[in-house]
Design a protein around this motif. Structure first.
Motif, PDB file in Angstrom:
ATOM      1  N   THR A 618       0.841  -1.194   0.000  1.00  0.00           N
ATOM      2  CA  THR A 618       0.000   0.000   0.000  1.00  0.00           C
ATOM      3  C   THR A 618       0.877   1.245   0.000  1.00  0.00           C
ATOM      4  N   MET A 619       1.856   1.268   0.886  1.00  0.00           N
ATOM      5  CA  MET A 619       2.753   2.414   0.965  1.00  0.00           C
ATOM      6  C   MET A 619       3.575   2.568  -0.299  1.00  0.00           C
ATOM      7  N   ASN A 620       4.164   1.475  -0.777  1.00  0.00           N
ATOM      8  CA  ASN A 620       5.081   1.588  -1.913  1.00  0.00           C
ATOM      9  C   ASN A 620       4.375   1.904  -3.225  1.00  0.00           C
ATOM     10  N   MET A 621       3.129   1.440  -3.391  1.00  0.00           N
ATOM     11  CA  MET A 621       2.411   1.827  -4.607  1.00  0.00           C
ATOM     12  C   MET A 621       2.177   3.340  -4.610  1.00  0.00           C
ATOM     13  N   LEU A 622       1.828   3.885  -3.447  1.00  0.00           N
ATOM     14  CA  LEU A 622       1.638   5.332  -3.350  1.00  0.00           C
ATOM     15  C   LEU A 622       2.960   6.069  -3.513  1.00  0.00           C
ATOM     16  N   TRP A 623       3.978   5.641  -2.804  1.00  0.00           N
ATOM     17  CA  TRP A 623       5.290   6.307  -2.889  1.00  0.00           C
ATOM     18  C   TRP A 623       5.842   6.241  -4.315  1.00  0.00           C
ATOM     19  N   ARG A 624       5.633   5.104  -4.987  1.00  0.00           N
ATOM     20  CA  ARG A 624       6.096   4.963  -6.376  1.00  0.00           C
ATOM     21  C   ARG A 624       5.396   5.991  -7.273  1.00  0.00           C
ATOM     22  N   SER A 625       4.115   6.241  -7.006  1.00  0.00           N
ATOM     23  CA  SER A 625       3.362   7.197  -7.817  1.00  0.00           C
ATOM     24  C   SER A 625       3.777   8.635  -7.555  1.00  0.00           C
ATOM     25  N   LEU A 626       4.292   8.890  -6.355  1.00  0.00           N
ATOM     26  CA  LEU A 626       4.669  10.252  -5.978  1.00  0.00           C
ATOM     27  C   LEU A 626       6.142  10.567  -6.224  1.00  0.00           C
ATOM     28  N   GLU A 627       6.944   9.551  -6.539  1.00  0.00           N
ATOM     29  CA  GLU A 627       8.391   9.776  -6.551  1.00  0.00           C
ATOM     30  C   GLU A 627       8.845  10.717  -7.660  1.00  0.00           C
ATOM     31  N   GLY A 628       8.005  10.902  -8.670  1.00  0.00           N
ATOM     32  CA  GLY A 628       8.393  11.806  -9.759  1.00  0.00           C
ATOM     33  C   GLY A 628       8.137  13.266  -9.465  1.00  0.00           C
ATOM     34  N   GLN A 643      -6.141   7.616  -7.351  1.00  0.00           N
ATOM     35  CA  GLN A 643      -5.849   6.600  -8.366  1.00  0.00           C
ATOM     36  C   GLN A 643      -5.259   5.343  -7.738  1.00  0.00           C
ATOM     37  N   VAL A 644      -4.366   5.505  -6.778  1.00  0.00           N
ATOM     38  CA  VAL A 644      -3.808   4.346  -6.084  1.00  0.00           C
ATOM     39  C   VAL A 644      -4.911   3.617  -5.319  1.00  0.00           C
ATOM     40  N   PHE A 645      -5.811   4.372  -4.693  1.00  0.00           N
ATOM     41  CA  PHE A 645      -6.958   3.792  -4.003  1.00  0.00           C
ATOM     42  C   PHE A 645      -7.783   2.926  -4.956  1.00  0.00           C
ATOM     43  N   LYS A 646      -8.046   3.420  -6.148  1.00  0.00           N
ATOM     44  CA  LYS A 646      -8.818   2.657  -7.138  1.00  0.00           C
ATOM     45  C   LYS A 646      -8.061   1.395  -7.565  1.00  0.00           C
ATOM     46  N   ASN A 647      -6.765   1.538  -7.796  1.00  0.00           N
ATOM     47  CA  ASN A 647      -5.975   0.377  -8.228  1.00  0.00           C
ATOM     48  C   ASN A 647      -6.037  -0.756  -7.207  1.00  0.00           C
ATOM     49  N   ILE A 648      -6.000  -0.401  -5.922  1.00  0.00           N
ATOM     50  CA  ILE A 648      -6.005  -1.426  -4.872  1.00  0.00           C
ATOM     51  C   ILE A 648      -7.427  -1.884  -4.564  1.00  0.00           C
ATOM     52  N   ALA A 649      -8.351  -0.939  -4.405  1.00  0.00           N
ATOM     53  CA  ALA A 649      -9.723  -1.288  -4.015  1.00  0.00           C
ATOM     54  C   ALA A 649     -10.439  -2.089  -5.096  1.00  0.00           C
ATOM     55  N   LEU A 650     -10.094  -1.845  -6.343  1.00  0.00           N
ATOM     56  CA  LEU A 650     -10.708  -2.574  -7.455  1.00  0.00           C
ATOM     57  C   LEU A 650      -9.847  -3.743  -7.906  1.00  0.00           C
ATOM     58  N   ALA A 651      -8.759  -4.015  -7.187  1.00  0.00           N
ATOM     59  CA  ALA A 651      -7.852  -5.128  -7.509  1.00  0.00           C
ATOM     60  C   ALA A 651      -7.416  -5.080  -8.966  1.00  0.00           C
ATOM     61  N   ALA A 735     -12.391  -0.878   2.037  1.00  0.00           N
ATOM     62  CA  ALA A 735     -12.005   0.346   1.324  1.00  0.00           C
ATOM     63  C   ALA A 735     -11.801   1.504   2.296  1.00  0.00           C
ATOM     64  N   ASN A 736     -12.615   1.595   3.300  1.00  0.00           N
ATOM     65  CA  ASN A 736     -12.471   2.687   4.263  1.00  0.00           C
ATOM     66  C   ASN A 736     -11.172   2.577   5.058  1.00  0.00           C
ATOM     67  N   LYS A 737     -10.797   1.343   5.405  1.00  0.00           N
ATOM     68  CA  LYS A 737      -9.505   1.158   6.084  1.00  0.00           C
ATOM     69  C   LYS A 737      -8.346   1.508   5.153  1.00  0.00           C
ATOM     70  N   LEU A 738      -8.505   1.152   3.878  1.00  0.00           N
ATOM     71  CA  LEU A 738      -7.488   1.485   2.880  1.00  0.00           C
ATOM     72  C   LEU A 738      -7.354   3.000   2.745  1.00  0.00           C
ATOM     73  N   ALA A 739      -8.496   3.707   2.755  1.00  0.00           N
ATOM     74  CA  ALA A 739      -8.476   5.165   2.625  1.00  0.00           C
ATOM     75  C   ALA A 739      -7.688   5.810   3.759  1.00  0.00           C
ATOM     76  N   VAL A 740      -7.858   5.299   4.961  1.00  0.00           N
ATOM     77  CA  VAL A 740      -7.141   5.858   6.113  1.00  0.00           C
ATOM     78  C   VAL A 740      -5.627   5.708   5.919  1.00  0.00           C
ATOM     79  N   VAL A 741      -5.215   4.550   5.448  1.00  0.00           N
ATOM     80  CA  VAL A 741      -3.778   4.317   5.241  1.00  0.00           C
ATOM     81  C   VAL A 741      -3.230   5.258   4.177  1.00  0.00           C
ATOM     82  N   LEU A 742      -3.902   5.326   3.033  1.00  0.00           N
ATOM     83  CA  LEU A 742      -3.384   6.108   1.906  1.00  0.00           C
ATOM     84  C   LEU A 742      -3.404   7.608   2.177  1.00  0.00           C
ATOM     85  N   CYS A 743      -4.309   8.039   3.026  1.00  0.00           N
ATOM     86  CA  CYS A 743      -4.378   9.473   3.335  1.00  0.00           C
ATOM     87  C   CYS A 743      -3.472   9.864   4.506  1.00  0.00           C
TER      88      CYS A 743
END
Length: 791
Positions: A618-628, A643-651, A735-743
């Protein structure tokens, strides 16, 4: 060295032509795709270029919608320019290679070649290739100049071109060495194909051997009074063939296509001693006449009726409920569980009763037929084996099967059964040869002795690379090997290369050893899948027993195993392929660089088992998206988080390495191996290159995240999906637990959130979901049914 082919013209936008064009585009090659002007245009439409290009444009549109996808990413279609023969044929003069893929009619092809020769002129270096499957070069080249003949050959792709490795090349008597070398380099190096040079004979190698095998099976079925289900049970995995076996494969290919190839063999192979095998059985001819062509017509040998599958009864020509002999099915199911295809085939032939009898008859006739073709379709046993492995997805080629059954005893049994064998086999047997293969040598039946096999050092296997050494590190789940040149290789031994406690322990130990004694590390697995994620059974057992501390420790261990690699003092390169899901993708996030097979299917799919990614994914997908994002830029991270939320929540699963790059799963700078057999070499070279060019570990970064406002907005999105019936209440909880992590938690917007903080949130969410009854139901269902439960 040969000049690369940078621009290709494909003439004919049918299924094969358009598929070839798409795969050239996948390789970064620009393509001109032409077809005829549609014949039924109105006078007004004839004046409109777009309408005149209709066939080629329609083919391109169909490629973009097709499944499985011909393009490794839809944006590759930008490299394909469409046109028509009347207006655009002169443009082929600017191409390095022209691939003709029009209708299989000799006079029409000859007429096209006449036009091409006039356009190209006497000094052109353009190579002209035909994708014919049945016409001979000598017949197609009537009337052509010597120079045209020197630049002409056959390139026979297998369908679909993106996925099938086999590319048969056929040179004419006048084809120049330069043209052959340039075309082979294009097929092998650019497209990632396995090249087999065939002689100019009907249906070349793959279809000649493959169709004879298939028709032998069909005739034997009728002879022995068996049903299609019985045959598919025997001729699938137990025989080292794909699960689709014989009749399911026929439905997938299309019975019209099969019928065309079979008829061509029967019509043309008038001197073939086994010509009667290519005769189309009446029941098959009747199916083709009725339009029962397989999947394309929703019915062939098998047909789905509601929830049920029906089978065509070859005796009556009518469909009946799918059944088959239970004893045959039971015996074959047990054999299919054996991992080694050699052992499977030996067991199959040795099985008492109808299973062993059928298998022996089918195999012995096919092996003998292949042996009799040496000298006619090729001089090489390896070429026939490669053609069947790459073109028909057999696990072993005919001569490898012969060796697996025992060369001497199989030969003697064939002779006792009255099966005709060529004199070369008799001589080989008399000479005391142990088999067709002996290490890195293969038996040359044309000269009666072993000869070295050609070896491309880029196709080195893990077994060869580590030969003669012991593992540097070893436990029950993984091993680390010295791959030479200062590179340590980490490989898993678990089922489907899943991640368990031993694997996690080895990641830590191997990274430490690589830093101490090596200059880089490669993560390279063997088997069908790169890594299917965590050992779900272990997670479920711990959750059911409420071992929360143990679960927390396990999750923490894998999080920081991937982080340990990420910040290692030496470069770590992961080499994913096929299924790279959940923890498998998290493993790639932990690597500094990736050398992915083109056919890599990756994603964080944990929601399907009621969880979120818990191995730093979860962390690395977000960090990878932000590294640029450059440091100092005050960017609103909500859009990226969403977008990362959608990628994970929708598998979301990327269906190629290129798509994984586009989704941010892999970096744009990561490598892609078009040929899986070269992936280990290419991954190792990438590690060496990084190590010798001043590699330094990255510095951790922190980001300001959306915090409580982002959490609230994502929850509103989820609630809307639940209200509309698109998501369940438990989907919303995940999804709500995922949102807390990503935010970054409720206070994520107030400060720069560190990796460790996100990992703690990720860990808490993962373990808490393990305690949810509906998550446990999802895990149980996946383990029992191998598909997700929506609850």
């Amino acid at each position: 060295m040969t000049r690369p082919i940078r621009r290709v013209a494909v003439l004919g936008a049918g299924v094969m032509g358009s598929g070839i064009a798409a795969h050239c585009a996948n390789a970064g090659i620009s393509v001109l795709l032409l077809d005829i002007v549609p014949p039924k245009l109105s006078d007004a439409e004839k004046q409109v270029k777009a309408a005149r290009d209709g066939f080629a444009a329609g083919a391109l549109a169909k490629l973009l919608k097709g499944r499985p996808a011909s393009f490794s990413h839809p944006r590759n279609a930008q490299l394909v320019t469409v046109g028509n023969f009347d207006d655009d044929l002169a443009k082929v003069a600017g191409c390095d290679l022209i691939v003709e893929a029009i209708i299989e009619k000799l006079e029409i092809k000859r007429d096209l070649f006449t036009k091409l020769e006039a356009i190209l002129g006497p000094d052109s270096e353009t190579i002209i290739a035909s994708n014919t499957s049945g016409l001979r070069i000598v017949d197609m080249m009537v009337g052509r100049t010597e120079r045209f003949k020197q630049h002409f050959l056959i390139t026979h792709f297998f369908n679909p071109p993106r996925y099938m490795k086999l590319l048969e090349l056929v040179a004419g008597p006048d084809t120049s060495a330069a043209a052959k070398a340039r075309c082979e380099a294009w097929g092998k190096d650019a497209l990632g194909k396995g090249i087999v040079w065939a002689k100019d004979t009907p249906n070349f190698i793959g279809n000649r051997i493959g169709v004879q095998s298939m028709m032998t099976v069909i005739h034997l079925m009728l002879e022995m009074g068996l049903g299609p289900e019985d045959i598919d049970a025997i001729t699938g995995v137990p025989m080292g063939h794909p699960k689709s076996a014989t009749f399911r494969t026929g439905d997938m290919v299309g019975l019209d296509t099969l019928g065309h190839v079979v008829k061509n063999c029967y019509d043309v192979l008038v001197d073939d001693e086994d010509r009667a095998t290519f005769a189309t059985p009446p029941f098959l001819a009747a199916m083709i006449a009725k339009g029962q062509l397989g999947d394309k017509t929703k019915g062939g040998f098998y047909k789905k009726v509601g929830p049920d599958i029906q089978t065509l009864d070859p005796k009556t020509g009518e469909y009946r409920p799918k059944g088959g002999d239970e004893a045959i099915a039971k015996a074959c199911k047990a054999i299919a569980k054996l991992e080694d295809p050699r052992e499977r085939i030996k067991k199959l032939v040795a099985t008492p009763g109808v299973v062993g009898e059928f298998a022996w008859k089918a195999l012995s006739r096919g092996l003998a037929y292949a042996a009799r073709r040496i000298g006619e379709i090729t001089d090489s046993v390896k070429a026939i084996d490669d053609a069947m492995i790459w073109g028909y997805n057999w696990e072993l080629g005919p001569f490898q099967i012969w060796d697996a059954l025992g060369f001497a005893e199989t030969t003697d049994r064939m002779k006792a059964d009255g099966i005709a064998l060529p004199a070369s086999i008799e001589k080989m047997r008399a000479a005391g040869a142990k088999g067709f293969y002996d290490g890195n040598r293969a038996y040359d039946l044309t000269r009666g002795d072993y000869a070295p096999l050609p070896f491309d050092p880029r196709e080195v296997t893990l077994d060869v690379m580590r030969k003669g050494t012991a593992p540097v590190l070893k436990n029950a789940g993984a091993e680390a090997w010295d791959l030479g040149d200062g590179i340590l290789g980490l490989t898993f031994k678990t089922k489907a290369n899943s991640i368990d406690a031993d694997v996690i322990k080895m990641i830590h130990e191997a990274t430490e050893r690589a830093e101490r004694d090596f200059r880089g590390m490669v993560i390279y697995n063997t088997g069908e899948f790169f890594c299917v994620g965590a050992n779900l059974f272990g997670v479920l057992m711990a959750a059911q027993q409420k071992q929360w501390d143990g679960l927390t420790q396990m999750v923490h261990g894998y999080q920081y195993a991937t982080q340990r690699m990420k910040y290692a003092a030496v470069p770590v390169v992961a080499a994913p392929y096929n299924m790279t899901l959940g923890g498998g993708l998290e493993l790639c996030y932990g690597a500094n660089h990736v050398q992915a097979a083109l056919e890599t299917y990756s994603g964080l799919v944990e929601v399907g088992v009621g969880l979120i990614p818990g191995g730093a994914g979860t962390m690395n997908m977000l960090w990878r998206s932000l590294e640029g994002v450059p440091e100092g830029v005050d960017v609103d991270t909500y859009a990226v988080v969403t977008q990362v939320f959608k990628n994970i929540a929708l598998a979301k699963v990327a269906t190629s390495a290129d798509e994984a790059k586009a989704l941010g799963f892999f970096r744009n700078t990561d490598g892609v191996s078009f040929d899986r057999s070269r992936q280990l070499h290419e991954a190792k070279q990438r590690a060496i290159g990084l190590a010798t060019s001043g590699y330094h570990a990255p510095v951790p970064r922190a980001y300001k995240l959306p915090g409580e406002n982002g959490i609230a907005t994502l929850k509103m999105m989820v609630n809307t999906l639940v209200a509309g019936g698109y998501a369940s209440e438990h989907d919303a909880k995940i999804a709500n637990k995922l949102a807390v992590v990503l935010c970054g938690g409720a206070s994520g917007h107030t400060r720069q959130v560190t990796e460790d903080e996100i990992l703690e949130l990720e860990r808490e969410a993962f373990v808490s979901l393990c305690g949810e009854p509906k998550s446990l139901e999802r895990m149980q269902y996946m383990l029992m049914n191998n598909k997700p439960l929506r609850n």
